[in-house]
Structure formats: structure tokens, C-alpha cells
Design a protein around this motif. Structure first.
Motif, PDB file in Angstrom:
ATOM      1  N   ARG A 263     -30.802  13.832  -1.809  1.00 22.30           N
ATOM      2  CA  ARG A 263     -29.871  13.244  -0.835  1.00 22.30           C
ATOM      3  C   ARG A 263     -28.887  12.313  -1.533  1.00 22.30           C
ATOM      4  O   ARG A 263     -27.684  12.304  -1.236  1.00 22.30           O
ATOM      5  CB  ARG A 263     -30.651  12.482   0.226  1.00 22.30           C
ATOM      6  N   ALA A 264     -29.414  11.514  -2.486  1.00 27.19           N
ATOM      7  CA  ALA A 264     -28.524  10.614  -3.236  1.00 27.19           C
ATOM      8  C   ALA A 264     -27.489  11.412  -4.014  1.00 27.19           C
ATOM      9  O   ALA A 264     -26.295  11.039  -4.065  1.00 27.19           O
ATOM     10  CB  ALA A 264     -29.347   9.749  -4.190  1.00 27.19           C
ATOM     11  N   GLU A 265     -27.905  12.515  -4.604  1.00 22.71           N
ATOM     12  CA  GLU A 265     -26.981  13.354  -5.363  1.00 22.71           C
ATOM     13  C   GLU A 265     -25.872  13.898  -4.463  1.00 22.71           C
ATOM     14  O   GLU A 265     -24.690  13.884  -4.828  1.00 22.71           O
ATOM     15  CB  GLU A 265     -27.740  14.510  -6.008  1.00 22.71           C
ATOM     16  N   GLN A 266     -26.250  14.340  -3.289  1.00 19.79           N
ATOM     17  CA  GLN A 266     -25.263  14.912  -2.371  1.00 19.79           C
ATOM     18  C   GLN A 266     -24.245  13.864  -1.931  1.00 19.79           C
ATOM     19  O   GLN A 266     -23.032  14.117  -1.939  1.00 19.79           O
ATOM     20  CB  GLN A 266     -25.970  15.504  -1.152  1.00 19.79           C
ATOM     21  N   VAL A 267     -24.725  12.680  -1.546  1.00 26.03           N
ATOM     22  CA  VAL A 267     -23.821  11.628  -1.075  1.00 26.03           C
ATOM     23  C   VAL A 267     -22.905  11.168  -2.209  1.00 26.03           C
ATOM     24  O   VAL A 267     -21.690  11.000  -2.023  1.00 26.03           O
ATOM     25  CB  VAL A 267     -24.617  10.444  -0.504  1.00 26.03           C
ATOM     26  N   ALA A 268     -23.480  10.959  -3.403  1.00 24.58           N
ATOM     27  CA  ALA A 268     -22.680  10.490  -4.537  1.00 24.58           C
ATOM     28  C   ALA A 268     -21.620  11.506  -4.923  1.00 24.58           C
ATOM     29  O   ALA A 268     -20.480  11.142  -5.239  1.00 24.58           O
ATOM     30  CB  ALA A 268     -23.585  10.188  -5.724  1.00 24.58           C
ATOM     31  N   GLU A 269     -21.977  12.788  -4.884  1.00 31.72           N
ATOM     32  CA  GLU A 269     -21.011  13.824  -5.247  1.00 31.72           C
ATOM     33  C   GLU A 269     -19.882  13.900  -4.229  1.00 31.72           C
ATOM     34  O   GLU A 269     -18.706  14.027  -4.589  1.00 31.72           O
ATOM     35  CB  GLU A 269     -21.719  15.180  -5.361  1.00 31.72           C
ATOM     36  N   GLN A 270     -20.210  13.806  -2.947  1.00 35.32           N
ATOM     37  CA  GLN A 270     -19.182  13.857  -1.905  1.00 35.32           C
ATOM     38  C   GLN A 270     -18.236  12.670  -1.989  1.00 35.32           C
ATOM     39  O   GLN A 270     -17.032  12.809  -1.749  1.00 35.32           O
ATOM     40  CB  GLN A 270     -19.847  13.903  -0.518  1.00 35.32           C
ATOM     41  N   ALA A 271     -18.755  11.499  -2.332  1.00 32.65           N
ATOM     42  CA  ALA A 271     -17.941  10.279  -2.365  1.00 32.65           C
ATOM     43  C   ALA A 271     -17.227  10.079  -3.700  1.00 32.65           C
ATOM     44  O   ALA A 271     -16.383   9.198  -3.809  1.00 32.65           O
ATOM     45  CB  ALA A 271     -18.803   9.055  -2.054  1.00 32.65           C
ATOM     46  N   GLY A 272     -17.553  10.885  -4.717  1.00 22.43           N
ATOM     47  CA  GLY A 272     -16.925  10.709  -6.022  1.00 22.43           C
ATOM     48  C   GLY A 272     -17.490   9.535  -6.796  1.00 22.43           C
ATOM     49  O   GLY A 272     -16.797   8.979  -7.655  1.00 22.43           O
ATOM     50  N   LEU A 273     -18.768   9.167  -6.524  1.00 20.82           N
ATOM     51  CA  LEU A 273     -19.413   8.056  -7.220  1.00 20.82           C
ATOM     52  C   LEU A 273     -20.000   8.586  -8.524  1.00 20.82           C
ATOM     53  O   LEU A 273     -21.194   8.892  -8.625  1.00 20.82           O
ATOM     54  CB  LEU A 273     -20.482   7.430  -6.326  1.00 20.82           C
ATOM     55  N   VAL A 274     -19.175   8.711  -9.544  1.00 22.27           N
ATOM     56  CA  VAL A 274     -19.527   9.431 -10.767  1.00 22.27           C
ATOM     57  C   VAL A 274     -20.708   8.795 -11.486  1.00 22.27           C
ATOM     58  O   VAL A 274     -21.631   9.492 -11.926  1.00 22.27           O
ATOM     59  CB  VAL A 274     -18.302   9.498 -11.697  1.00 22.27           C
ATOM     60  N   VAL A 275     -20.700   7.478 -11.663  1.00 21.72           N
ATOM     61  CA  VAL A 275     -21.753   6.824 -12.428  1.00 21.72           C
ATOM     62  C   VAL A 275     -23.088   6.924 -11.705  1.00 21.72           C
ATOM     63  O   VAL A 275     -24.118   7.256 -12.309  1.00 21.72           O
ATOM     64  CB  VAL A 275     -21.386   5.357 -12.695  1.00 21.72           C
ATOM     65  N   LEU A 276     -23.099   6.652 -10.402  1.00 22.00           N
ATOM     66  CA  LEU A 276     -24.339   6.767  -9.643  1.00 22.00           C
ATOM     67  C   LEU A 276     -24.815   8.217  -9.594  1.00 22.00           C
ATOM     68  O   LEU A 276     -26.026   8.488  -9.591  1.00 22.00           O
ATOM     69  CB  LEU A 276     -24.142   6.223  -8.229  1.00 22.00           C
ATOM     70  N   LEU A 277     -23.895   9.153  -9.574  1.00 22.53           N
ATOM     71  CA  LEU A 277     -24.270  10.573  -9.613  1.00 22.53           C
ATOM     72  C   LEU A 277     -24.965  10.893 -10.934  1.00 22.53           C
ATOM     73  O   LEU A 277     -25.981  11.604 -10.956  1.00 22.53           O
ATOM     74  CB  LEU A 277     -23.026  11.441  -9.447  1.00 22.53           C
ATOM     75  N   GLY A 278     -24.451  10.355 -12.031  1.00 18.94           N
ATOM     76  CA  GLY A 278     -25.099  10.584 -13.324  1.00 18.94           C
ATOM     77  C   GLY A 278     -26.486  10.004 -13.379  1.00 18.94           C
ATOM     78  O   GLY A 278     -27.428  10.641 -13.894  1.00 18.94           O
ATOM     79  N   ARG A 279     -26.669   8.801 -12.842  1.00 21.03           N
ATOM     80  CA  ARG A 279     -28.009   8.192 -12.835  1.00 21.03           C
ATOM     81  C   ARG A 279     -28.967   9.004 -11.967  1.00 21.03           C
ATOM     82  O   ARG A 279     -30.146   9.173 -12.301  1.00 21.03           O
ATOM     83  CB  ARG A 279     -27.923   6.754 -12.312  1.00 21.03           C
ATOM     84  N   THR A 280     -28.454   9.489 -10.846  1.00 22.55           N
ATOM     85  CA  THR A 280     -29.304  10.278  -9.960  1.00 22.55           C
ATOM     86  C   THR A 280     -29.753  11.571 -10.640  1.00 22.55           C
ATOM     87  O   THR A 280     -30.927  11.973 -10.547  1.00 22.55           O
ATOM     88  CB  THR A 280     -28.548  10.603  -8.663  1.00 22.55           C
ATOM     89  N   ARG A 281     -28.844  12.230 -11.339  1.00 21.85           N
ATOM     90  CA  ARG A 281     -29.213  13.486 -12.003  1.00 21.85           C
ATOM     91  C   ARG A 281     -30.165  13.252 -13.161  1.00 21.85           C
ATOM     92  O   ARG A 281     -31.032  14.089 -13.444  1.00 21.85           O
ATOM     93  CB  ARG A 281     -27.938  14.205 -12.456  1.00 21.85           C
ATOM     94  N   ARG A 282     -30.024  12.114 -13.832  1.00 22.64           N
ATOM     95  CA  ARG A 282     -31.010  11.793 -14.880  1.00 22.64           C
ATOM     96  C   ARG A 282     -32.385  11.591 -14.272  1.00 22.64           C
ATOM     97  O   ARG A 282     -33.408  11.998 -14.845  1.00 22.64           O
ATOM     98  CB  ARG A 282     -30.574  10.552 -15.649  1.00 22.64           C
ATOM     99  N   ALA A 283     -32.434  10.947 -13.108  1.00 24.14           N
ATOM    100  CA  ALA A 283     -33.722  10.769 -12.423  1.00 24.14           C
ATOM    101  C   ALA A 283     -34.313  12.108 -11.995  1.00 24.14           C
ATOM    102  O   ALA A 283     -35.532  12.321 -12.078  1.00 24.14           O
ATOM    103  CB  ALA A 283     -33.553   9.849 -11.218  1.00 24.14           C
ATOM    104  N   LEU A 284     -33.475  13.010 -11.548  1.00 17.82           N
ATOM    105  CA  LEU A 284     -33.952  14.345 -11.164  1.00 17.82           C
ATOM    106  C   LEU A 284     -34.516  15.095 -12.366  1.00 17.82           C
ATOM    107  O   LEU A 284     -35.522  15.817 -12.247  1.00 17.82           O
ATOM    108  CB  LEU A 284     -32.817  15.153 -10.526  1.00 17.82           C
ATOM    109  N   ARG A 285     -33.890  14.936 -13.537  1.00 16.82           N
ATOM    110  CA  ARG A 285     -34.392  15.635 -14.721  1.00 16.82           C
ATOM    111  C   ARG A 285     -35.774  15.140 -15.120  1.00 16.82           C
ATOM    112  O   ARG A 285     -36.560  15.886 -15.699  1.00 16.82           O
ATOM    113  CB  ARG A 285     -33.398  15.452 -15.876  1.00 16.82           C
ATOM    114  N   ARG A 286     -36.079  13.882 -14.787  1.00 15.66           N
ATOM    115  CA  ARG A 286     -37.432  13.373 -15.069  1.00 15.66           C
ATOM    116  C   ARG A 286     -38.487  14.137 -14.293  1.00 15.66           C
ATOM    117  O   ARG A 286     -39.647  14.186 -14.694  1.00 15.66           O
ATOM    118  CB  ARG A 286     -37.514  11.885 -14.718  1.00 15.66           C
TER     119      ARG A 286
END
Length: 846
Positions: free
Chosen positions: A748-771
Motif C-alpha cells: 500500500r505504501a508503494e502504491q501511494v508513494a508511486e502515485q504521489a511521486g514521493l521518490v525517496v519514500l518509494l525507494g525506502r519502501t521497495r528496499r523494505a519489500l526486498r527484505r
């Protein structure tokens, strides 16, 4: 042979690619000169005649013989021809001279620049030469060629070409090449004033770079850096005009607008014939004569002697409305008449901005003696449009009660609370009722800025003295402000009603101040959408009244609310940077800087955001200090520098900002692996979503199993600030150890960050997903290498915070081309916004 002296006058510098393409005078001349004949190129000063001659000569395949007339040697027989063929000529005999030139030119091209300075022998020889040779000449308009010589030239001429002015697009491109860093507003001003005259475009563009604060200033007669070659060219041309024409051109420069023929006098026809003005037919209804280049007209005015300028100003003052007449009389040094006309014009001014300008003009004249009432009216008008320092200057050392309260209002606007209170304490209770009410308003607002409890006590005493609601609209607004600070039930309605009552009563200052307080309080409470809408409406109202200072405050506040909501980040950056580039009130500058920096940081342009924040004042105004501190801490945290992030609790009642500072403190501590941030705020004044978020942080500190409490906090942020919604979901995913429960909030965080253009938070979210072994089809180095060199270059400039117009100027390409490269980069990198594309490009290509 080619002569290095061709076109050496240097008055016309634009290149061939700046000329109009349809029809192209250069192509027309080159085609006609495929055989013997005479082509005459004409144009006003700075129109590009010399450049056109060089361009035609460059296209010619044979030998070019180039020369021309010289102003200081126009009496030397055959000089222009001798310079071209580089030989002494038998100037005692015209026929022999013509034969000597013809025998040397033969199948070549004879080019003569500045024919207006040619000697009589040269002029007499040209018609005969044209029957046997290719002859290309330039003739500046106006000129003093004898009628017979001009008639002979026209009779022998195959093609008479008048150079058209540059189109706005061509002028913009030329100005952008001369001054790549010039902003959109500066470019537009340069193009409008130059009027398509290439030399004026170049001169103004260079002047705008050297003196950005005075791009629209009218040149002074001794301002050589401003006028330069334009002044030289115009001075030479004006010398060939009759006195009525020179006076009419100067009048256009002083007016700085088109004018009726009757206003300009008898010289209009001569100016039109010379190509210096555009003049409709005499019988055209409402016709106005306009200078082809307003700047050239201004230079013409600056070339007059002081006595001549003063005389023209006085004549114009007799023929124009009071508002213009006041300025002309002031320029002529007639201070007292200028004062009287300015005061008269202010009485009928249609907007608050115009009225304030006129009254400030009246009170700023050294030789005038403003009445005390006029000084008070001036101060009130200046305060209504947000110019407190001008109000203080207008009041001077006046000591009456009305002046004292106006001085207090001005000091309040400047944030000097103690001085404001001291200024109004001289007003006794026995003073006029309106003055006492205005005094109590300043005292009440001063107390509110320092101690809310004391302000509440003072409000009760004020109500007992003046009633509720009080008759004085400004005092009514102050009482509503006290209620708003305490968040009494219905405070929004009270502020809105106070603003409406002030507006209906003609108290623009109280109306705008109440509207501003409404916006700030709504934003402080996290009601960002309401605050942004109210700010937009108030900005529109201020714009229609020419209240620029107040308008920029509201615009900056709207941008701040939009950035905090995580919406339209690209648009926020563009508009906020455009605002910051202007001269703004301190409050507006603070809001615009915070908005631009937050949007840049969230979009991945961290270096630009940190640099922007580094340029802020060491001691910003109190009302924006807290938000600038928080944005600086947030940018440092987003940049992976928790040690540099020092969030501080803002002063005063700022429920949303206080909560955001505390939340950032938790994230800083989490990243630094130093506990879980600051202690819980007991009894802190926080908005609901912030309370829920901090409660969730506190819960996981005590019991990690309570991580699900971040979910309702995220939901609470959804309609307030999307970036905080993402952070709550991210915190849930980071604290959750079970992959099956951690992945859903992260998705959900990834979807919201991607829609809003929150690039840095999107990167942190994807790193968390890779864990948790969840991988996305993200663009990697291979995708980055698909970018062309120019796309990389453009995206790097975007990442540095450069707007499209500046990138186009730096790279020498059009705006449309810049946008094409950005869209291509977005597509290749899988980015939804230009800011995200720039951030990804930096990450992939470094």
C-alpha cells in the motif's frame, strides 16, 4: 576579395537565423543578385541591416567588395566606393569613377553599408553601376538623402527590402542565448520592450543579467551601461529627424505606452515613414501610435537634455489624466503640482494598489508639503496592500493618535511586536473612539503574539469596553483571532465573518489580515485542503486589487499546503521557484522556500532542496521559522543523514507542525538506532493523525507486537498528507517480522508513494519489500544506459532544480525540445513525474 571592414559599424549584431523565415529578405536579395542590379536593404536603428548584408555576401559564390559610408567622413568624395574596391578613384570625374569601380567589380558583388552617410559622388554613381554590376546597399531610416538622389536610387533599384522586426519567438530565443539564466518574467519584459529590434533585445538581455532588479527601468541619459550601442544608433538616427519627430519619439519613451496622434504632435508621419512607429490612418477610430521598440523610444527620451525632458514632461502633464500627470510633473521637478495631481488621482483610483502608489508618490516628493491627513491616508493605503515600511516612511514623525495606531499596525506587520505595543500606548482613553478601538486592536494582537493567556484576559476587558461584536471592524477581527488561537467553537465562522465585515466596511487591511489568519490557522490544524482553497480565493481577490504583497503571501501558503499534502509536486516546484525568484515579503518567501524544498526533497532532488534551504535567512520571521526548521530536518533525514536532522518543536500553537517534528524525530532516532525518538508529548497540542502516529511509535517501543496500530494512523493521514500515510505504512512493514503481515502495508505504501511521486519514500519502501523477498521490475543500470547523452544532461539539470526555460537557455535548445527529452527519460526510467525521473537518473547514472 572580402573586406574585413564589411559592416564595421557594429550597430547590427543578430545572426541570420534570427531573421523571419517568411518572407526571408536575405534569400530574396541573394536570389535577385544572381544577375546585375541594385538591391537596397532598409531598416530602423538596430534592425539588423549589417547582419543581413553579411548574410547575403556569405551566400554569394564570387568575390565580394565590401565598404560603406562613415558618418564623420561623409564629405569625402567616393569614400564608400574607395573602401570597397581598395583603390584610389578618379573622383574628379563621375564617369571615370563609375568605370574604375565597374572594371574592378565585374562579376563580383559590391556591398555598401550605411548608405545614409555616403557622399554625393557615391550616390550619383550607384544607379549607373547597377546596370552592369551586382550592387547591395543598406540604408538606415531615417536618413537625410537628397530627394533627387533617393528618387534615382528607387528608379534604378530592382528590390527595395524593409527588414521586418523579429517575431516574439525569435526575440525570445535571441534573448535566451544572450542571457541563459534570465527567468520567464525577465525574458517576457525584454521581448516586450525591445519590440523585435535585435540590437535592443541584445542590449536589454545583457542589462537584465547585470542588473536584474532594474530590467524594466527607464534609462537615464548618462546610463551608458544600459543604453550602449542602442543609444549610439538611436542618437545618430534622431539627428536625421526634424524636431517635431524627435519630440514625438521622446514623448513615446516618456509615456511608455501608445498614444493618440494629437498627443504626439506633427512628427508622427515622419516617424512612421522611418519605421520607428506603427501609426494607423488618421481617420481610424481610437487609433494609437505605438513605438516599434518601446526601449528605443525610452533611449530617445534619455538622449534629451534635462531642460528638454522637463519641457516635454510638462507638456504631457497638460494632456494626460491626473495619475500620469503627477508622474510627469514629478519627473520635471515640479513637486508641489505633482503632489496635488497625485492626491487628486488617488481619490478616484479604482484599485488599492494604484491608490497606494499615488499617495506614496505624493508623500515622497522632496519639494511638496503633505498635509497630516494625506500622510495618514498614505500609511493606511500602504498597509492595505502589505507595504508596512512604506507606511512608516509616510508617517514620518507624526505624533497624533491616528498616526500612532497606524505606526503600530505597520510594526505589527513587520513582526516587531514590542515596538508596536509601545507605539500605541501614547493613545489615551480619552482619544477619539475609533482611535481607541484601533489602539486596543494593536494591544490585543501584541498580547496574542506573546502570551495567549494574557490575550484572553485582555479580550474580556476589550469586550466590556467596546461590546461584541465591536463597531470597529479591525478590533472585531482581533477578537476573532483570540478565539481562533484558543480554538473556541466556531472560530472559523468568526474569522470569516470578521473578514467579510471588514471588507464591506472598506477596511481592506483587517479583511486581508483576517483571511490570512484563517489560512494559517487551518493549515496549523492540518486542514490543508481548506487552507489551500481559502488561500487561492484570497490571492485572486488581492490580485484584482493590485495588492501584490498580500497576494504573494496567499500564493505561497497555497503552495505550502499542496506540497505538504504530497500533491502536484512538479507544479509546486515550478510555481514556488518562480515566486522565490521575485522580491517577496519575508513571510511569503519563507512559505515559498519551504514548499519548493519539501517538494524537491520528496521528489528526490535532495541536493537542490538542501541548497535552497541553505540560502534562507539566518533569522527568518517567527511565523515561518518552525516550518523551515522542520523541512530542513526532513530533507536531511530523506537524504540519509539522520545525524544532520535536528527537528525542533515550533514555537506557538502549531498542532500539525509540532506533530510532524516529533514524527521526524522518531524516524531520525530509528535510522540512527538510538531508541525510538523523543519522549511522548504529555498533553501536547497535536492534530489527530499525529497523535495516532506518535501513539503507535510509543506502543511499538513498549510492545513490538502492537505494530498494527500504525494502520489506523495511516488511514487518518490519507486525506491530510499522503507522505505521512506512506511513512506510517512503512513503519508498520519495518517493525513487522512476519512477511505475510509486513508485505500488505508495504505494498500500500508503494502504491501511494508511486502515485504521489514521493521518490525517496518509494525507494525506502521497495528496499523494505526486498527484505521480504518481494522484488519489483524496477529500472536498473541497463535502463539508465538507454538514456541518450542529451537526456542524461537534461535530467541532471532538472535534478539541480533548473526549470525548463533555464535548461533550454543553458543547452541552446528550445523549451519544446527540453520537454521532449524529459518525457523520453520518464518513459525509459518508468517515472510518473519529471522530478521522479531526475531522481532516478541521478541514482542510476552516478
Amino acid at each position: 576579395m572580402r573586406d574585413a571592414t564589411a559592416g564595421q559599424t557594429g550597430a547590427d549584431a543578430p545572426r541570420l537565423d534570427q531573421r523571419p523565415t517568411a518572407p526571408d529578405p536575405v534569400a530574396t536579395a541573394a536570389e535577385r543578385l544572381a544577375r546585375p542590379g541594385l538591391v537596397v536593404v532598409t531598416g530602423s536603428p538596430g534592425a539588423g541591416r549589417s547582419s543581413a548584408l553579411r548574410a547575403v555576401a556569405d551566400r554569394f559564390g564570387g568575390t565580394v567588395f565590401a565598404g560603406g559610408g562613415l558618418a564623420i567622413l561623409r564629405g569625402v568624395p567616393g569614400l564608400a566606393l574607395s573602401r570597397a574596391v581598395r583603390a584610389r578613384l578618379p573622383v574628379e570625374d563621375g564617369a571615370l569613377t563609375a568605370e574604375a569601380v565597374r572594371s574592378r567589380v565585374r562579376g563580383g558583388l559590391l556591398v555598401l553599408d550605411d548608405l545614409q552617410w555616403a557622399d554625393p559622388l557615391t550616390l550619383a554613381t550607384l544607379p549607373g553601376l547597377a546596370a552592369h554590376c551586382r550592387v547591395l546597399v543598406s540604408l538606415r531610416t531615417p536618413h537625410r538623402l537628397p530627394a533627387a538622389a533617393l528618387a534615382a536610387l528607387r528608379a534604378a533599384c530592382d528590390t527595395w527590402l524593409a527588414l521586418p522586426p523579429l517575431t516574439p519567438q525569435q526575440a525570445t530565443e535571441l534573448a535566451r542565448r544572450i542571457a541563459p539564466g534570465l527567468g520567464a518574467a525577465g525574458l517576457a519584459e525584454v521581448v516586450a520592450r525591445a519590440g523585435g529590434v535585435p540590437l535592443a533585445v541584445e542590449t536589454l538581455a545583457r542589462h537584465a543579467v547585470a542588473h536584474p532588479e532594474s530590467v524594466s527601468r527607464q534609462p537615464e541619459p548618462d546610463d551608458a551601461g544600459s543604453t550602449g550601442a542602442v543609444a549610439h544608433a538611436v542618437a545618430e538616427a534622431l539627428a536625421d529627424l526634424t524636431r517635431p519627430a524627435r519630440t514625438a519619439m521622446a514623448a513615446l519613451g516618456m509615456l511608455r505606452r501608445p498614444a493618440a496622434r494629437t498627443l504626439l504632435g506633427a512628427g508622427v508621419a515622419e516617424l512612421a515613414e522611418a519605421g520607428l512607429v506603427v501609426a494607423p490612418p488618421d481617420d481610424a477610430e481610437g487609433s494609437q501610435v505605438a513605438a516599434v521598440s518601446p526601449y528605443v523610444a525610452e533611449v530617445a527620451a534619455g538622449l534629451l537634455s534635462p531642460e528638454e525632458r522637463a519641457g516635454v514632461h510638462r507638456r504631457l502633464a497638460e494632456l494626460v489624466p491626473d495619475a500620469e500627470a503627477a508622474r510627469h510633473l514629478a519627473a520635471a521637478g515640479d513637486d508641489q503640482p505633482a503632489y496635488e495631481r497625485a492626491v487628486a488621482a488617488a481619490a478616484t483610483a479604482e484599485t488599492a494598489g494604484e491608490r497606494a502608489d499615488l499617495l506614496l508618490l505624493a508623500c515622497g516628493l522632496d519639494g511638496a508639503h503633505p498635509r497630516p491627513a494625506v500622510r495618514r491616508d498614505t500609511a493606511a493605503a500602504a498597509l492595505a496592500v502589505g507595504r508596512p515600511r512604506a507606511a512608516l516612511r509616510a508617517l514620518a514623525d507624526a505624533a497624533d493618535a491616528d498616526s500612532a495606531v497606524l505606526r503600530g499596525e505597520a510594526l505589527l506587520q513587520l513582526g516587531e511586536v514590542d515596538e508596536a505595543v509601545a507605539a500605541v500606548t501614547v493613545v489615551p482613553d480619552a482619544a477619539d473612539r475609533q482611535a481607541v478601538a484601533a489602539r486596543d486592536r494593536v494591544l490585543l494582537l501584541g498580547a496574542l503574539a506573546r502570551d495567549r493567556a494574557r490575550a484572553a484576559e485582555l479580550a474580556e476587558a476589550t469586550v466590556q469596553r467596546h461590546g461584541r461584536p465591536p463597531e470597529h471592524t479591525g478590533l472585531r477581527a482581533a477578537l476573532a483571532a483570540v478565539d481562533a488561537a484558543a480554538r473556541h467553537a466556531g472560530w472559523e465562522r468568526e474569522l470569516a465573518t470578521a473578514a467579510a465585515a471588514a471588507g464591506a466596511g472598506g477596511d481592506a487591511l483587517a479583511a486581508r489580515w483576517s483571511a490570512w489568519l484563517l489560512v494559517e490557522t487551518l493549515a496549523a490544524d492540518g486542514r490543508l485542503a481548506e487552507a489551500a482553497e481559502n488561500a487561492r480565493l484570497a490571492a485572486d481577490a488581492c490580485a484584482s486589487d493590485l495588492a501584490y504583497s498580500w497576494q504573494t503571501r496567499f500564493l505561497a501558503a497555497e503552495l505550502w499546503c499542496t506540497a505538504l499534502r504530497g500533491e502536484q509536486l512538479d507544479d509546486v516546484v515550478r510555481r514556488a521557484v518562480a515566486l522565490v525568484d521575485r522580491t517577496l515579503p519575508a513571510v511569503a518567501h519563507g512559505y515559498a522556500t519551504a514548499a519548493a524544498a519539501l517538494a524537491e526533497a520528496d521528489g528526490g532532488l535532495l541536493a537542490s532542496a538542501r541548497a535552497r534551504l541553505g540560502d534562507r535567512p539566518a533569522r527568518p520571521v517567527a511565523s515561518v521559522a518552525g516550518l523551515l526548521d522542520w523541512v530542513a530536518a526532513e530533507a536531511a533525514w530523506l537524504d540519509g543523514q539522520p545525524e544532520a536532522a535536528t527537528p525542533t518543536r515550533p514555537a506557538g500553537r502549531a498542532p500539525l507542525l509540532t506533530g510532524l517534528a516529533e514524527i521526524t524525530g522518531r524516524w531520525v532516532a530509528y535510522d540512527a538506532e538510538d531508541g525510538h525518538g523523543l519522549p511522548a508529548l504529555d498533553g501536547a497540542d497535536l492534530v489527530g493523525p499525529a497523535q495516532a502516529t506518535l501513539a503507535a511509535w510509543q506502543a511499538v517501543t513498549v510492545d513490538p507486537a502492537k505494530v498494527a496500530e500504525f494502520d489506523p494512523a495511516a488511514t487518518a493521514w490519507h486525506d491530510v498528507a499522503r507522505r505521512e500515510e506512506v511513512r506510517c505504512l512503512l513503519a508498520h512493514g519495518l517493525y513487522e517480522t512476519d512477511a505475510s503481515r509486513a508485505v500488505p502495508p508495504l505494498l500500500r505504501a508503494e502504491q501511494v508513494a508511486e502515485q504521489a511521486g514521493l521518490v525517496v519514500l518509494l525507494g525506502r519502501t521497495r528496499r523494505a519489500l526486498r527484505r521480504h523477498a518481494v522484488r519489483r521490475e524496477t529500472r536498473g543500470p541497463r535502463a539508465g544506459m538507454d538514456l541518450t547523452d542529451r537526456e542524461r544532461e537534461v535530467l541532471r539539470l532538472v535534478a539541480q532544480g533548473e526549470p525548463t526555460r533555464r535548461i533550454a537557455g543553458l543547452l541552446g535548445i528550445s523549451r519544446e525540445t527540453v520537454e521532449t527529452h524529459i518525457r523520453a527519460g520518464m518513459r525509459k526510467l518508468g517515472a510518473k513525474t519529471r522530478t521522479e525521473a531526475a531522481g532516478l537518473a541521478l541514482e542510476l547514472l552516478q
